[in-house]
Design a protein around this motif. Structure first.
Motif, short mmCIF file in Angstrom:
data_model
loop_
_atom_site.label_atom_id
_atom_site.label_comp_id
_atom_site.label_asym_id
_atom_site.label_seq_id
_atom_site.Cartn_x
_atom_site.Cartn_y
_atom_site.Cartn_z
N ASP C 111 107.34 88.67 -14.19
CA ASP C 111 106.21 89.52 -14.52
C ASP C 111 106.12 89.63 -16.04
O ASP C 111 107.00 90.17 -16.69
N VAL C 112 105.04 89.09 -16.61
CA VAL C 112 104.93 89.04 -18.07
C VAL C 112 104.95 90.43 -18.67
O VAL C 112 105.67 90.72 -19.62
N GLU C 113 104.14 91.30 -18.08
CA GLU C 113 104.00 92.64 -18.64
C GLU C 113 105.33 93.37 -18.62
O GLU C 113 105.70 94.07 -19.56
N ASP C 114 106.07 93.14 -17.54
CA ASP C 114 107.38 93.76 -17.40
C ASP C 114 108.29 93.34 -18.56
O ASP C 114 108.94 94.17 -19.19
N ARG C 115 108.30 92.05 -18.80
CA ARG C 115 109.14 91.53 -19.87
C ARG C 115 108.68 92.06 -21.22
O ARG C 115 109.47 92.36 -22.10
N ARG C 116 107.39 92.14 -21.39
CA ARG C 116 106.85 92.63 -22.65
C ARG C 116 107.35 94.04 -22.93
O ARG C 116 107.78 94.36 -24.04
N ILE C 117 107.27 94.87 -21.91
CA ILE C 117 107.70 96.25 -22.09
C ILE C 117 109.20 96.31 -22.33
O ILE C 117 109.67 97.08 -23.15
N GLY C 118 109.92 95.45 -21.61
CA GLY C 118 111.36 95.43 -21.80
C GLY C 118 111.77 95.11 -23.23
O GLY C 118 112.78 95.59 -23.72
N ARG C 119 110.96 94.30 -23.91
CA ARG C 119 111.32 93.92 -25.27
C ARG C 119 110.30 94.41 -26.27
O ARG C 119 109.95 93.71 -27.20
N GLN C 120 109.83 95.61 -26.06
CA GLN C 120 108.67 96.02 -26.83
C GLN C 120 108.84 95.84 -28.33
O GLN C 120 107.90 95.53 -29.03
N LYS C 121 110.06 96.05 -28.81
CA LYS C 121 110.23 95.93 -30.25
C LYS C 121 110.65 94.51 -30.65
O LYS C 121 110.75 94.20 -31.81
N ALA C 122 110.91 93.70 -29.66
CA ALA C 122 111.41 92.36 -29.97
C ALA C 122 110.25 91.40 -30.18
O ALA C 122 109.09 91.73 -30.04
N ASP C 123 110.61 90.19 -30.55
CA ASP C 123 109.62 89.15 -30.79
C ASP C 123 108.91 88.82 -29.48
O ASP C 123 109.55 88.44 -28.51
N PRO C 124 107.61 88.96 -29.43
CA PRO C 124 106.92 88.72 -28.15
C PRO C 124 106.79 87.25 -27.81
O PRO C 124 106.41 86.91 -26.71
N VAL C 125 107.06 86.36 -28.76
CA VAL C 125 106.88 84.94 -28.48
C VAL C 125 108.04 84.45 -27.62
O VAL C 125 109.17 84.90 -27.78
N GLY C 126 107.72 83.56 -26.72
CA GLY C 126 108.78 82.95 -25.93
C GLY C 126 109.00 83.65 -24.62
O GLY C 126 109.97 83.37 -23.93
N LEU C 127 108.09 84.54 -24.25
CA LEU C 127 108.23 85.18 -22.95
C LEU C 127 107.66 84.26 -21.89
O LEU C 127 106.78 83.45 -22.15
N GLY C 128 108.16 84.44 -20.70
CA GLY C 128 107.61 83.65 -19.61
C GLY C 128 106.20 84.14 -19.32
O GLY C 128 105.94 85.31 -19.28
N SER C 129 105.32 83.22 -19.14
CA SER C 129 103.96 83.63 -18.78
C SER C 129 103.63 83.05 -17.43
O SER C 129 104.05 81.96 -17.08
N ASP C 130 102.87 83.77 -16.68
CA ASP C 130 102.51 83.23 -15.39
C ASP C 130 101.02 82.86 -15.34
O ASP C 130 100.46 82.71 -14.29
N GLU C 131 100.43 82.75 -16.49
CA GLU C 131 99.04 82.34 -16.47
C GLU C 131 98.95 80.88 -16.04
O GLU C 131 99.70 80.03 -16.51
N GLY C 132 98.01 80.59 -15.19
CA GLY C 132 97.91 79.23 -14.68
C GLY C 132 97.17 78.35 -15.67
O GLY C 132 96.86 78.74 -16.79
N ASP C 133 96.89 77.14 -15.26
CA ASP C 133 96.21 76.23 -16.16
C ASP C 133 94.70 76.37 -16.03
O ASP C 133 93.96 75.46 -16.31
N GLY C 134 94.28 77.50 -15.57
CA GLY C 134 92.85 77.75 -15.50
C GLY C 134 92.15 76.97 -14.43
O GLY C 134 90.95 76.81 -14.44
N ASP C 135 92.88 76.46 -13.52
CA ASP C 135 92.26 75.67 -12.45
C ASP C 135 91.67 76.63 -11.43
O ASP C 135 92.34 77.09 -10.53
N ASP C 136 90.42 76.96 -11.61
CA ASP C 136 89.84 77.86 -10.62
C ASP C 136 88.78 77.13 -9.82
O ASP C 136 87.77 77.66 -9.44
N SER C 137 89.04 75.86 -9.57
CA SER C 137 88.07 75.10 -8.81
C SER C 137 87.92 75.63 -7.40
O SER C 137 86.94 75.37 -6.74
N ASP C 138 88.90 76.38 -6.97
CA ASP C 138 88.82 76.87 -5.61
C ASP C 138 88.34 78.29 -5.52
O ASP C 138 88.34 78.88 -4.46
N ASP C 139 87.97 78.84 -6.63
CA ASP C 139 87.43 80.20 -6.58
C ASP C 139 86.05 80.12 -5.96
O ASP C 139 85.06 79.92 -6.63
#
Lengths: 193, 511, 170
Positions: C111-139
């Motif tokens: 959970d990206v947001e979870d990690r962000r909050i966990g490291r609120q003062k830390a460097d935000p770069v390098g967190l796991g992101s779960d954003e997809g590649d924008g493939d919404d052909s099936d929407d």
């Protein structure tokens, strides 16, 4: 069930038009069962197709038998529906998604929606006769040649369940079977199998 | 018998029928909407009738299929279940109106949705069945109907984020369901029945250790569903990612159905004479973890999810006290909590539509640009924090009164209740300051214009406000009618701990 | 109907193994393994339900002597449970496939947001992101209430850009 469904539906009907096969459910105007216009030629299995031709109607009849005999013996709406669904699965395996698309004139959601409505109404029906919800009765009819035929009114519920299950299996074949094949085609891959 | 049987089964059967009709006529948006609203309004009316019947003449019982209770499946509506059913159906109705209007505002009047309405009604049927069933296994089925519909609702229109949220939610719920099934098998092996009223008698005859094990298993099962700390982790992870109205529905109903099942089984099957220490500990943990978690959040929906968890702890406190006042207070708190959480999530949806984001640090000045929204947020927020004139205050007062009467441990926990209320207030004031005060900010642009989700505009249909305001009104009504409601829940609490009326009504004859 | 005095050891061990395997699989990140775990756990609980109805090898409901036949109730319960497991299995399959289409694999992401909050003062770069590649052909158009809630609170591009474990679909 999930989003790709409607597109799968459209893809299916497009196949039907392209194949030039009459879209009646199993009318004589189309090649019975497998129309031969299935996925890539190299994936066809002659043995499976011929077996499916022989087995498909038999399994459907057997499923109706299970449905009717369910009150006293092993069977019932759910098992019968699954057996009928398996017939369609077999056909899907043998013929691919295109075949299933031509073989269907009713949308699967309509099938299982009707099934659910029948089941719920059969639960409410006894209220009209002054009985409690879901109560059932035995109806006997004496026919001249066949003798006495007894029917449990709960058969109506079973019919609803049967339709529900068949509809759900068809829906699954559409979304997970045909839908995935279509996605693979779009991605330029050959379906495995 | 027949009238009762009809009235009590219809809240389950009508939504099912409505779902079937919605599936068959999936192309007609208008029909789906009318069916949904009519069915849910009817369920609310039936629930009101059931509440009156249960309050005046004891639990209403129907045996399905004409098979009497220990053998057949019984549906039972006593004061607790009828009250929660009434509140839940009102919330379900309001959220449906909101969802329909949101769709009309975003896509126009003509577009139909193939899955939303059927699944919404299925979920409603499952919730009704869970409240009304008098049978442990049917409770399992009800949970499955409800959860399966919720799986589909939470993972519809799947973005990658939502698929992830759906995976967590589905996996955790599935595990809890399988544990539930296991618990049912063990209960049946030990007692030979799954009928709750019948079980109440047979459980007493079991050896103490066995009762403890079974009680703990059911506690874990419903603890997951009700999001009791430490079994709450899935909730702030998944709810915020659900579409706005769906999140409101889940936040309002699902955890409370879990809590209802916990309340029902623990009072009926595992009766005890003194406060329940384990539950007191869990209540403290739930209240504090939830409230502290909420303080750390920057995402409005996540903040609300943590507050949701925190306030589950308040109800657990009522259950832990285990006297009529405590259990009654918990019931009242649950009823209030259903409305207020659903309202807050709906308001959060409205806020997001205006600002284009759920991040608190990206918003500001809404009190000036949208004063109506500010009012709609302020009232449920005050209710949740339990400030005096609101329903939250009444419910919390009932809990505290119960708590101070039963011993030092409970008094200490009552102090924690105050602390948790204070933290809730702090969290909500933070939201208020960030969102409604300060300089108005322009809405963030729609970060994914292709997904047809209208965000960051003021394009909000008036009925969406009306639906939210309707829920606020329900919550205010709970405050206004606090007197009669408290009497009902007190009687419900007495019934729950006495167990006699329930068992007599279901089994007939002497308990 | 009462506690079975002697326990069939074979069945007990079988149930135990099934539960162990099921829960172990449930702990994995891959949804396919979770699915298999759910199936195995479903079998385990159904077997347990059957055992709850009495010792194995009694005939089904035939004749008039209740003591001689198998308890039909657990069978009915197991049948219902099987139906439910069937539905959920198919749903999990669909969800796993959906995840495969969107993200390229079927593993549960952090959970990206979870990690962000966990490291609120830390460097935000390098967190796991779960954003997809924008493939919404099936929407498809089948999306009623357009949730406004699917905005990830993060607007940090670095967070969204670093998608860990993400494979482009071929």
């Amino acid at each position: 069930m999930t989003d790709p469904d409607d597109r799968a539906d459209r893809a299916g009907s497009a196949d039907a038009d392209g194949g030039g096969v009459a879209s009646t459910w199993d009318g004589p105007s189309q090649p019975w069962l497998l129309n031969g216009d299935c996925r890539g030629r190299q994936h066809r299995s002659l043995l499976l197709e011929i077996t499916t031709r022989a087995v498909f109607p038999t399994v459907l009849v057997f499923s109706v038998y299970l449905l009717l005999v369910g009150h006293y013996g092993p069977g019932g709406g759910f098992s019968a529906g699954l057996v009928a669904g398996l017939a369609f699965v077999l056909r899907h395996i043998a013929g691919g998604g295109g075949d299933l698309g031509t073989g269907r004139v009713v949308r699967p959601p309509t099938v299982f929606g009707t099934g659910m409505a029948v089941a719920v109404l059969s639960a409410l029906l006894p209220l009209a006769f002054g009985l409690g919800v879901l109560e059932s009765a035995k109806l006997g009819v004496t026919l001249p040649v066949l003798g006495t035929i007894e029917v449990q009114t709960s058969l109506l519920l079973e019919v609803g369940v049967y339709l529900l299950i068949v509809g759900v299996v068809l829906e699954l074949l559409r979304s997970l079977g045909t839908g995935i094949e279509r996605d693979l085609d779009e991605a330029g891959e050959q379906p495995e199998s | 018998m027949n009238a009762a049987s009809t009235i009590i089964t219809l809240p389950v059967l009508l939504p099912l029928l409505g779902a079937a009709v919605s599936v068959v006529f999936a192309r007609s948006a208008m029909l789906q909407r009318v069916v949904g609203i009519v069915v849910l309004a009817a369920v609310a009316a039936l629930a009101a009738v059931l509440l009156v019947m249960a309050d005046t003449s004891g639990p209403v019982v129907a045996s399905l299929g004409g098979w009497a209770a220990p053998v057949g499946i019984a549906l039972v509506a006593d004061r607790l279940s009828a009250l929660l059913l009434l509140v839940s159906s009102l919330v379900t109705l309001a959220v449906l109106v909101y969802a329909i209007d949101q769709r009309i505002a975003d896509y126009g009047r003509g577009t139909a949705s193939t899955t939303f309405h059927p699944m919404y009604l299925m979920l409603s049927a499952g919730v009704s069945l869970a409240y009304l069933t008098g049978d442990l296994f049917t409770l399992f089925v009800a949970f499955e109907v409800m959860l399966t519909a919720s799986y589909v609702l939470i993972s519809r229109r799947t973005s990658a984020t939502r698929v992830r949220a759906g995976m967590t939610y589905v996996t955790v719920s599935l595990m809890s369901s399988l544990l539930f099934l296991t618990a049912i098998a063990l209960v049946y092996a030990a007692t030979g029945t799954v009928n709750l009223a019948d079980l109440a008698g047979r459980m007493d005859a079991l050896p103490g250790e066995l009762r403890t094990v079974l009680g703990l298993m059911l506690l874990v099962v419903f603890g997951i569903k009700a999001a009791i700390v430490p079994l709450h982790f899935w909730l702030p992870d998944s709810y915020p990612n659900a579409p706005g109205p769906v999140a409101a529905l889940f936040a309002g109903l699902l955890t409370k159905v879990g809590f209802y099942a916990l309340l029902r089984t623990q009072t009926l099957l595992f009766s005890r004479d003194e406060p329940w220490m384990l539950m007191l500990v869990l209540a403290v943990a739930t209240m504090l973890v939830g409230a502290l978690g909420a303080l750390a959040q920057n995402d409005l929906n996540r903040l609300l999810s943590f507050l949701l968890v925190s306030h589950i702890g308040f109800m657990l406190f009522g259950l832990a006290v285990f006297d009529p006042e405590g259990v009654g207070g918990a019931a009242l708190y649950a009823a209030h909590h259903i409305t207020v959480l659903a309202t807050l999530f709906l308001v959060s949806g409205l806020i997001t539509r205006r600002t284009g984001t759920v991040a608190l640090d990206q918003m500001g000045g809404l009190a000036r640009t949208a004063p109506g929204l500010a009012v709609l947020f302020a009232i449920p927020a005050m209710t949740l924090a339990g400030l005096p004139p609101t329903a939250g205050f009444v419910a919390k007062l009932a809990l505290l009164e119960a708590g101070v009467g039963v011993g030092n441990a409970a008094v200490a926990v009552a102090a924690v209740v105050m602390v948790a209320s204070l933290l809730t207030l702090v969290a909500l004031v933070r939201v208020w300051v960030r969102v409604f005060w300060g300089e108005p900010r322009p809405p963030l642009p729609d970060d994914d214009p292709d997904d047809e989700v209208v965000v960051g505009t003021a394009a909000t249909a008036a009925p969406m406000y009306a639906a939210t305001a309707g829920l606020v009104a329900v919550s205010l009504a709970i405050a206004v009618f606090a007197g009669p409601l408290t009497e009902i829940t007190d009687r419900a609490g007495t019934d729950l701990l006495d167990r006699g009326p329930y068992r007599v009504a279901v089994l007939g004859g002497a308990p | 109907m009462i506690i079975v005095p002697t326990i069939n050891l074979t069945m007990a061990v079988t149930v135990a193994v099934l539960y162990a395997v099921g829960f172990y699989l449930l702990l994995s990140r891959s949804l396919m393994r979770v699915l298999i775990g759910v199936v195995v756990l479903g079998h385990a609980s159904n077997l347990l339900l059957q055992l709850a109805g009495g010792p194995p090898a009694r005939p089904p409901i035939v004749g008039t002597d209740p003591a001689a036949m198998a308890d039909p109730l657990p069978q009915a319960l197991a049948l219902t449970a099987i139906v439910i497991t069937f539905a959920l299995t198919t749903f999990l399959l669909a969800l796993g496939y959906r995840s495969f289409v969107l993200v390229g694999h079927d593993e549960v992401q952090d959970d990206v947001e979870d990690r962000r909050i966990g490291r609120q003062k830390a460097d935000p770069v390098g967190l796991g992101s779960d954003e997809g590649d924008g493939d919404d052909s099936d929407d498809s158009d089948d999306s009623a209430d357009s949730g406004a809630g699917d905005r990830v609170a993060s607007t940090d591009d670095a967070v969204e850009a670093t998608a860990t474990g993400e494979r482009e679909r071929p």
